[in-house]
Design a protein around this motif. Structure first.
Motif, mmCIF file in Angstrom:
data_model
loop_
_atom_site.group_PDB
_atom_site.id
_atom_site.type_symbol
_atom_site.label_atom_id
_atom_site.label_comp_id
_atom_site.label_asym_id
_atom_site.label_seq_id
_atom_site.Cartn_x
_atom_site.Cartn_y
_atom_site.Cartn_z
ATOM 1 N N ARG A 128 0.837 -1.194 0.000
ATOM 2 C CA ARG A 128 0.000 0.000 0.000
ATOM 3 C C ARG A 128 0.873 1.246 0.000
ATOM 4 O O ARG A 128 1.912 1.299 0.639
ATOM 5 C CB ARG A 128 -0.925 0.013 1.216
ATOM 6 N N GLN A 129 0.404 2.253 -0.694
ATOM 7 C CA GLN A 129 1.104 3.515 -0.757
ATOM 8 C C GLN A 129 0.366 4.535 0.096
ATOM 9 O O GLN A 129 -0.815 4.390 0.388
ATOM 10 C CB GLN A 129 1.167 4.018 -2.203
ATOM 11 N N SER A 155 -3.558 5.567 -0.172
ATOM 12 C CA SER A 155 -4.119 4.480 -0.951
ATOM 13 C C SER A 155 -5.638 4.516 -0.890
ATOM 14 O O SER A 155 -6.236 5.177 -0.040
ATOM 15 C CB SER A 155 -3.602 3.141 -0.436
ATOM 16 N N LEU A 156 -6.276 3.766 -1.804
ATOM 17 C CA LEU A 156 -7.731 3.771 -1.881
ATOM 18 C C LEU A 156 -8.354 3.217 -0.608
ATOM 19 O O LEU A 156 -9.353 3.744 -0.109
ATOM 20 C CB LEU A 156 -8.174 2.955 -3.098
ATOM 21 N N SER A 211 -5.875 8.805 -5.264
ATOM 22 C CA SER A 211 -5.201 7.819 -4.428
ATOM 23 C C SER A 211 -4.088 7.120 -5.194
ATOM 24 O O SER A 211 -4.000 7.192 -6.419
ATOM 25 C CB SER A 211 -6.220 6.780 -3.945
ATOM 26 N N GLY A 212 -3.241 6.416 -4.427
ATOM 27 C CA GLY A 212 -2.125 5.717 -5.044
ATOM 28 C C GLY A 212 -2.560 4.670 -6.037
ATOM 29 O O GLY A 212 -2.019 4.558 -7.138
ATOM 30 N N GLU A 213 -3.594 3.869 -5.673
ATOM 31 C CA GLU A 213 -4.079 2.836 -6.586
ATOM 32 C C GLU A 213 -4.641 3.439 -7.863
ATOM 33 O O GLU A 213 -4.433 2.924 -8.963
ATOM 34 C CB GLU A 213 -5.152 1.974 -5.908
ATOM 35 N N VAL A 260 -1.797 4.539 -10.105
ATOM 36 C CA VAL A 260 -1.184 3.381 -10.762
ATOM 37 C C VAL A 260 -2.083 2.861 -11.878
ATOM 38 O O VAL A 260 -1.619 2.527 -12.980
ATOM 39 C CB VAL A 260 -0.904 2.266 -9.733
ATOM 40 N N LEU A 261 -3.400 2.790 -11.615
ATOM 41 C CA LEU A 261 -4.344 2.318 -12.625
ATOM 42 C C LEU A 261 -4.319 3.205 -13.862
ATOM 43 O O LEU A 261 -4.269 2.717 -15.003
ATOM 44 C CB LEU A 261 -5.759 2.279 -12.035
#
Length: 346
Positions: free
Chosen positions: A2-3, A6-7, A113-115, A118-119
């Motif tokens: 997790r970043q 994160s979500l 968020s981080g996720e 990335v997505l």
């Protein structure tokens, strides 16, 4: 892993924020309301030992709860939009890509968020690769001669003799190539050309015949080799890439009085000798030196270029590399209003 931001953490933080906000707002609202009532109208309150709320108590509870619900809903809505917006953007871009728009990309804000970041990055990278692959496929297909039937050859090895049946445009050259590849006298090789099934220059190269002959000699039995369309595309020959620069000089009447043509391309001769880097006179006469107009001032220049791919005669032989500039020469009369004008550059 997790970043930060994160979500999962963002969702948990949002739920905790909404819950705490409602509790604090309700408590603070109760205390403030009762404090004001005690100061201004204490008679509205019931007996101190009464556990049953009276009308004023119920009104305070309803008002504070409604106010807390409105504020909490507003906060929750804003947080939900912040979370869902990147997903919606990715879904919209995915529909565009599915519809054929490979240039579609997703842009999101810095607070995502981080996720989600990335997505979005992965989606944009995927779309970019698809766009490059589609562009490469168009260029690849345009450069390869697509004969109607793929290359096919049958070879039979008998001791020190070879007989082949193949759809080749140059049976004599095919025999010479086979003799060199097999290390035998060409007098011991017989090549029978079949119907070409479309060739356009591609089947002047007997690489597929050599493949059949080598396999036949190895296993000692007749062998038929037919390339798939995928084999044909992957192992094909290409037009020579080229760079052209043309410049015309016009007089006051718009008549062309000077022509400069610079061209650079790997020569067709490099197919047979990769040390050759300069086009021959024959290649230059297919669109460069064969000037059809009486030109008082003419200069044709060529440079050296090494080939990194197999170049072949495809449909228009070597003429393809200079075809654009031949068309430019025919249209120079339309270039008026200047003493010198660039006609063609690539």
């Amino acid at each position: 892993m997790r970043q930060p931001g994160s979500l999962g953490r963002q969702l948990a933080f949002s739920m905790v924020t909404v819950t705490v906000s409602m509790v604090l707002l309700t408590l603070v609202g109760f205390y403030m309301t009762y404090w004001l009532v005690l100061k201004l109208a204490p008679s509205l309150l019931g007996p101190e030992d009464s556990l049953i709320p009276n009308g004023a108590d119920i009104a305070v509870i309803v008002v504070m709860s409604a106010l807390g619900l409105v504020i909490a809903s507003r906060v929750a809505f804003r947080m939900a939009v912040r979370i869902v917006e990147p997903v919606t953007a990715v879904a919209h871009a995915a529909r565009l890509v599915a519809g054929g728009d490979l240039s579609a990309r997703v842009t999101i804000g810095r607070t995502s968020s981080g996720e989600m970041t990335v997505l979005v990055d992965d989606f944009n990278a995927m779309a970019g690769r698809l766009e490059r692959m589609a562009s490469d496929a168009v260029a690849w297909n345009a450069q390869i001669a697509h004969e109607l039937e793929p290359p096919s050859a049958t070879a039979e090895w008998d001791g020190d003799r070879l007989e082949c049946w193949a759809c080749v445009q140059d049976p004599q050259g095919t025999r010479d190539t086979l003799a060199e590849a097999l290390g035998i006298d060409k007098a011991n090789i017989k090549v029978t050309p079949t119907w070409l099934g479309g060739a356009f220059g591609r089947k002047s190269k007997p690489d597929f015949v050599v493949e059949a002959a080598l396999i036949a000699r190895e296993i000692g039995k007749p062998v038929k080799v037919t390339w798939t369309r995928e084999d044909d595309i992957r192992h094909g020959y290409y037009h020579s890439v080229s760079a052209q620069y043309c410049e015309a000089g016009l007089d006051e009447k718009g008549k062309c009085t000077a022509w400069l043509h610079r061209t650079v391309f790997p020569p067709i001769s490099s197919t047979f000798d990769n040390s050759v880097t300069e086009p021959s006179d024959g290649e230059m006469s297919m669109g460069a030196t064969d000037m059809p107009f009486a030109m008082p001032n003419l200069q044709i220049e060529s440079g050296n270029a090494r080939s990194h791919l197999r170049i072949g005669w495809l449909r228009s032989v070597a003429n393809v590399t200079l075809l654009r500039c031949k068309a430019s020469r025919r249209s120079w009369r339309m270039q008026l209003g200047a003493t010198r004008r660039t006609i063609c550059s690539s």
